[in-house]
Design a protein around this motif. Structure first.
Motif, PDB file in Angstrom:
ATOM      1  N   ALA A   1      53.597  68.095  73.683  1.00 41.74           N
ATOM      2  CA  ALA A   1      52.693  67.235  72.925  1.00 41.74           C
ATOM      3  C   ALA A   1      52.528  67.703  71.486  1.00 41.74           C
ATOM      4  O   ALA A   1      52.430  66.889  70.561  1.00 41.74           O
ATOM      5  CB  ALA A   1      51.333  67.178  73.619  1.00 41.74           C
ATOM      6  N   SER A   2      52.515  69.023  71.273  1.00 44.37           N
ATOM      7  CA  SER A   2      52.257  69.546  69.933  1.00 44.37           C
ATOM      8  C   SER A   2      53.482  69.461  69.030  1.00 44.37           C
ATOM      9  O   SER A   2      53.390  69.040  67.876  1.00 44.37           O
ATOM     10  CB  SER A   2      51.765  70.991  70.017  1.00 44.37           C
ATOM     11  N   HIS A   3      54.649  69.868  69.529  1.00 44.18           N
ATOM     12  CA  HIS A   3      55.826  69.925  68.662  1.00 44.18           C
ATOM     13  C   HIS A   3      57.112  69.419  69.321  1.00 44.18           C
ATOM     14  O   HIS A   3      58.052  69.054  68.625  1.00 44.18           O
ATOM     15  CB  HIS A   3      56.059  71.362  68.187  1.00 44.18           C
ATOM     16  N   GLY A   4      57.161  69.423  70.646  1.00 46.65           N
ATOM     17  CA  GLY A   4      58.384  69.018  71.323  1.00 46.65           C
ATOM     18  C   GLY A   4      58.719  67.556  71.105  1.00 46.65           C
ATOM     19  O   GLY A   4      59.875  67.195  70.867  1.00 46.65           O
ATOM     20  N   GLU A   5      57.703  66.700  71.181  1.00 45.30           N
ATOM     21  CA  GLU A   5      57.945  65.275  70.966  1.00 45.30           C
ATOM     22  C   GLU A   5      58.422  65.029  69.533  1.00 45.30           C
ATOM     23  O   GLU A   5      59.313  64.208  69.301  1.00 45.30           O
ATOM     24  CB  GLU A   5      56.688  64.461  71.247  1.00 45.30           C
ATOM     25  N   LEU A   6      57.844  65.741  68.577  1.00 48.26           N
ATOM     26  CA  LEU A   6      58.282  65.621  67.188  1.00 48.26           C
ATOM     27  C   LEU A   6      59.758  65.974  67.053  1.00 48.26           C
ATOM     28  O   LEU A   6      60.524  65.277  66.377  1.00 48.26           O
ATOM     29  CB  LEU A   6      57.434  66.534  66.302  1.00 48.26           C
ATOM     30  N   LEU A   7      60.185  67.049  67.703  1.00 48.97           N
ATOM     31  CA  LEU A   7      61.592  67.440  67.658  1.00 48.97           C
ATOM     32  C   LEU A   7      62.480  66.361  68.258  1.00 48.97           C
ATOM     33  O   LEU A   7      63.515  65.996  67.682  1.00 48.97           O
ATOM     34  CB  LEU A   7      61.785  68.763  68.410  1.00 48.97           C
ATOM     35  N   ALA A   8      62.082  65.833  69.415  1.00 47.31           N
ATOM     36  CA  ALA A   8      62.877  64.787  70.058  1.00 47.31           C
ATOM     37  C   ALA A   8      62.972  63.548  69.179  1.00 47.31           C
ATOM     38  O   ALA A   8      64.030  62.907  69.086  1.00 47.31           O
ATOM     39  CB  ALA A   8      62.276  64.439  71.420  1.00 47.31           C
ATOM     40  N   ARG A   9      61.868  63.187  68.524  1.00 51.35           N
ATOM     41  CA  ARG A   9      61.879  62.038  67.613  1.00 51.35           C
ATOM     42  C   ARG A   9      62.872  62.253  66.473  1.00 51.35           C
ATOM     43  O   ARG A   9      63.674  61.377  66.153  1.00 51.35           O
ATOM     44  CB  ARG A   9      60.484  61.808  67.039  1.00 51.35           C
ATOM     45  N   CYS A  10      62.767  63.412  65.823  1.00 50.21           N
ATOM     46  CA  CYS A  10      63.632  63.682  64.673  1.00 50.21           C
ATOM     47  C   CYS A  10      65.104  63.685  65.068  1.00 50.21           C
ATOM     48  O   CYS A  10      65.961  63.193  64.317  1.00 50.21           O
ATOM     49  CB  CYS A  10      63.244  65.012  64.029  1.00 50.21           C
ATOM     50  N   LEU A  11      65.420  64.241  66.222  1.00 50.44           N
ATOM     51  CA  LEU A  11      66.813  64.330  66.669  1.00 50.44           C
ATOM     52  C   LEU A  11      67.350  62.999  67.184  1.00 50.44           C
ATOM     53  O   LEU A  11      68.564  62.812  67.258  1.00 50.44           O
ATOM     54  CB  LEU A  11      66.939  65.378  67.774  1.00 50.44           C
ATOM     55  N   GLY A  12      66.451  62.097  67.570  1.00 51.80           N
ATOM     56  CA  GLY A  12      66.907  60.897  68.260  1.00 51.80           C
ATOM     57  C   GLY A  12      67.419  61.211  69.647  1.00 51.80           C
ATOM     58  O   GLY A  12      68.347  60.564  70.149  1.00 51.80           O
ATOM     59  N   ALA A  13      66.818  62.202  70.289  1.00 55.22           N
ATOM     60  CA  ALA A  13      67.254  62.606  71.624  1.00 55.22           C
ATOM     61  C   ALA A  13      67.053  61.462  72.611  1.00 55.22           C
ATOM     62  O   ALA A  13      66.029  60.769  72.574  1.00 55.22           O
ATOM     63  CB  ALA A  13      66.483  63.834  72.087  1.00 55.22           C
ATOM     64  N   GLU A  14      68.004  61.282  73.492  1.00 51.76           N
ATOM     65  CA  GLU A  14      67.909  60.232  74.510  1.00 51.76           C
ATOM     66  C   GLU A  14      67.297  60.734  75.809  1.00 51.76           C
ATOM     67  O   GLU A  14      66.842  59.937  76.634  1.00 51.76           O
ATOM     68  CB  GLU A  14      69.294  59.635  74.773  1.00 51.76           C
ATOM     69  N   VAL A  15      67.283  62.050  75.996  1.00 54.65           N
ATOM     70  CA  VAL A  15      66.679  62.654  77.182  1.00 54.65           C
ATOM     71  C   VAL A  15      65.963  63.924  76.733  1.00 54.65           C
ATOM     72  O   VAL A  15      66.503  64.707  75.951  1.00 54.65           O
ATOM     73  CB  VAL A  15      67.743  63.005  78.247  1.00 54.65           C
ATOM     74  N   ALA A  16      64.741  64.141  77.246  1.00 43.66           N
ATOM     75  CA  ALA A  16      64.002  65.379  77.043  1.00 43.66           C
ATOM     76  C   ALA A  16      63.583  65.882  78.416  1.00 43.66           C
ATOM     77  O   ALA A  16      62.809  65.221  79.114  1.00 43.66           O
ATOM     78  CB  ALA A  16      62.781  65.155  76.154  1.00 43.66           C
ATOM     79  N   LEU A  17      64.100  67.026  78.799  1.00 40.84           N
ATOM     80  CA  LEU A  17      63.881  67.583  80.125  1.00 40.84           C
ATOM     81  C   LEU A  17      62.886  68.734  80.023  1.00 40.84           C
ATOM     82  O   LEU A  17      63.119  69.706  79.293  1.00 40.84           O
ATOM     83  CB  LEU A  17      65.204  68.071  80.719  1.00 40.84           C
ATOM     84  N   LEU A  18      61.781  68.626  80.758  1.00 44.98           N
ATOM     85  CA  LEU A  18      60.698  69.595  80.652  1.00 44.98           C
ATOM     86  C   LEU A  18      60.621  70.463  81.911  1.00 44.98           C
ATOM     87  O   LEU A  18      60.715  69.971  83.034  1.00 44.98           O
ATOM     88  CB  LEU A  18      59.359  68.885  80.457  1.00 44.98           C
ATOM     89  N   ALA A  19      60.446  71.761  81.677  1.00 48.02           N
ATOM     90  CA  ALA A  19      60.230  72.707  82.774  1.00 48.02           C
ATOM     91  C   ALA A  19      59.541  73.928  82.205  1.00 48.02           C
ATOM     92  O   ALA A  19      59.714  74.263  81.024  1.00 48.02           O
ATOM     93  CB  ALA A  19      61.549  73.101  83.439  1.00 48.02           C
ATOM     94  N   ASP A  20      58.769  74.609  83.029  1.00 45.32           N
ATOM     95  CA  ASP A  20      58.161  75.867  82.606  1.00 45.32           C
ATOM     96  C   ASP A  20      59.046  77.044  82.999  1.00 45.32           C
ATOM     97  O   ASP A  20      59.211  77.985  82.223  1.00 45.32           O
ATOM     98  CB  ASP A  20      56.774  76.016  83.220  1.00 45.32           C
ATOM     99  N   ARG A  21      59.607  76.991  84.160  1.00 40.92           N
ATOM    100  CA  ARG A  21      60.540  78.026  84.608  1.00 40.92           C
ATOM    101  C   ARG A  21      61.751  77.338  85.220  1.00 40.92           C
ATOM    102  O   ARG A  21      61.671  76.760  86.294  1.00 40.92           O
ATOM    103  CB  ARG A  21      59.889  78.952  85.631  1.00 40.92           C
ATOM    104  N   SER A  22      62.872  77.386  84.533  1.00 44.68           N
ATOM    105  CA  SER A  22      64.073  76.729  85.039  1.00 44.68           C
ATOM    106  C   SER A  22      64.915  77.660  85.901  1.00 44.68           C
ATOM    107  O   SER A  22      65.824  77.213  86.587  1.00 44.68           O
ATOM    108  CB  SER A  22      64.916  76.207  83.868  1.00 44.68           C
ATOM    109  N   GLY A  23      64.633  78.964  85.872  1.00 45.40           N
ATOM    110  CA  GLY A  23      65.382  79.934  86.649  1.00 45.40           C
ATOM    111  C   GLY A  23      66.473  80.584  85.832  1.00 45.40           C
ATOM    112  O   GLY A  23      67.150  79.932  85.037  1.00 45.40           O
ATOM    113  N   GLY A  24      66.639  81.901  86.009  1.00 44.24           N
ATOM    114  CA  GLY A  24      67.726  82.601  85.338  1.00 44.24           C
ATOM    115  C   GLY A  24      67.354  83.245  84.017  1.00 44.24           C
ATOM    116  O   GLY A  24      68.166  83.930  83.403  1.00 44.24           O
ATOM    117  N   ASP A  25      66.127  83.010  83.509  1.00 41.75           N
ATOM    118  CA  ASP A  25      65.663  83.604  82.252  1.00 41.75           C
ATOM    119  C   ASP A  25      66.586  83.315  81.078  1.00 41.75           C
ATOM    120  O   ASP A  25      67.167  84.216  80.473  1.00 41.75           O
ATOM    121  CB  ASP A  25      65.493  85.127  82.408  1.00 41.75           C
TER     122      ASP A  25
END
Length: 374
Positions: free
Chosen positions: A186-210
């Motif tokens: 909400a704070s900065h990720g959406e702004l990044l996706a907007r600027c890039l024109g990203a078609e997919v934004a995948l959110l996770a807190d821990r995706s595994g593997g560090d």
């Protein structure tokens, strides 16, 4: 612009690698941004984007328009760049250890908590500054013997105290997409996706593997969870993995466009000043859970034929690909596991049994455990 060379101690006498970082602006003045390219060294699009960024950043610095600090690592994996076999690059896994270059970065949460956990107070900004100093110390104290361990420590040292970390990768064939955390969307990720024109934004807190990005971002959330209610600590680092489409999308037009999109984001974050100011795109893709990104696997080996194009919206059960055994003529049809966007697929034309051949981004979290590809 200042160039820094970071030698990596050799694994054997007579061999040497070094990491190169380019520094723009003034450390400690304004937001710090770190952009690194091609941690998986066989993923080339990021290096071309970095090529376009370095020229633009140099010009902006000469005009006094870098209001923060920008660190650009144009080729983040000198070890992987040197791994070629039979005319093909092999930059995803370290040949000595077999480890993925973008895994097993250090989790510094406990080390930082032990250093400053009892000293933080009610001032959130002061807490952020104390934690950043402790993070720098914790990285410097990490043990490193092998070249890979030194590379990981060096990359983490460049980025661990940044406000923004952008890790540039690519997929086999794909639309532009990104990975980041719920805490910063909400704070900065959406702004990044907007600027890039990203078609997919995948959110996770821990995706595994560090992976690298989570080592930079999740330490803030994990540390905050250990603190008392009167010790506020915001998620002070937006870290994202940006997948710059596919392996073969190495074109100046695309790279220039992506570089300008990143610069637009840096402008809106206050790290640089563009004139005229870039407009903020009005629309953004709907974020979806990384646990809802559903892979498809080949049931047997054979010729791989895709029936749909990446970027298409598909329905569960729709045919997306065929795997054809050239000896028996048997063909297996792979269908979409969920409703969603067919956003990435393999760029090879022959599959082996069990191979992941494509991904569909769905809205429901259906997976758990390790969520990233191997």
């Amino acid at each position: 612009m200042r160039t820094e060379l970071h030698p990596l101690p050799p694994a054997a006498p007579g061999t040497r690698h070094e990491l190169v970082s380019l520094h723009y602006g003034t450390p400690g003045r304004g937001p710090k941004v770190v952009i690194q390219a091609s941690l998986h060294a066989d993923e080339v699009p990021g290096m071309l984007v970095a090529h376009h960024l370095r020229g633009r950043l140099a010009a902006l610095e000469a005009q006094g328009r870098v209001s923060g600090e920008v660190v650009l690592v144009p080729a983040a994996n000198p070890l992987g760049l040197n791994q070629w076999m039979l005319r093909a690059p092999q930059g995803r896994f370290d040949w000595t250890s077999g480890e993925n270059f973008n895994r097993q970065f250090a989790d510094l949460t406990q080390a930082v908590f032990d250093r400053v956990g009892t000293e933080l107070g009610p001032d959130a900004a002061a807490n952020v500054a104390r934690v950043r100093a402790a993070l720098r110390d914790a990285v410097a104290a990490l043990p490193a013997v092998t070249p890979l361990e030194h590379l990981r420590r060096t990359l983490l040292g460049l980025a661990i105290d940044a406000d923004t970390v952008l890790d540039l990768h690519c997929d086999g064939q794909a639309v532009l997409h990104l990975y980041t955390t719920h805490a910063t969307w909400a704070s900065h990720g959406e702004l990044l996706a907007r600027c890039l024109g990203a078609e997919v934004a995948l959110l996770a807190d821990r995706s595994g593997g560090d992976p690298f990005d989570e080592a930079c971002s999740m330490v803030w959330c994990d540390l905050a969870a250990k603190l008392r209610p009167d010790q506020p600590l915001p998620p002070a680092c937006l870290a994202a993995t940006i997948e710059l489409r596919g392996e073969h999308d190495v074109k100046h037009a695309l790279a220039s466009r992506d570089a300008e999109a990143i610069l637009a984001y840096l402008h809106h974050r206050g790290a640089i000043r563009l004139d005229p100011a870039p407009p903020l795109p009005e629309t953004c893709c709907e974020p979806t859970p990384l646990a809802g990104s559903m892979p498809m696997h080949a049931p047997h080996g054979g010729v791989l034929v895709f029936l749909r194009e990446v970027g298409e919206h598909v329905r569960a059960g729709e045919p997306l690909a065929e795997v054809i055994d050239p000896l028996t003529g048997a063909a297996s049809v792979l269908t979409s596991p969920v409703d969603g966007l067919f956003f990435a697929c393999e760029c090879k034309t022959f599959a082996v049994a069990g191979m992941a051949i494509g991904k569909v981004a769905g809205r429901q979290a259906l997976r758990s455990g390790a969520l990233l590809s191997v």
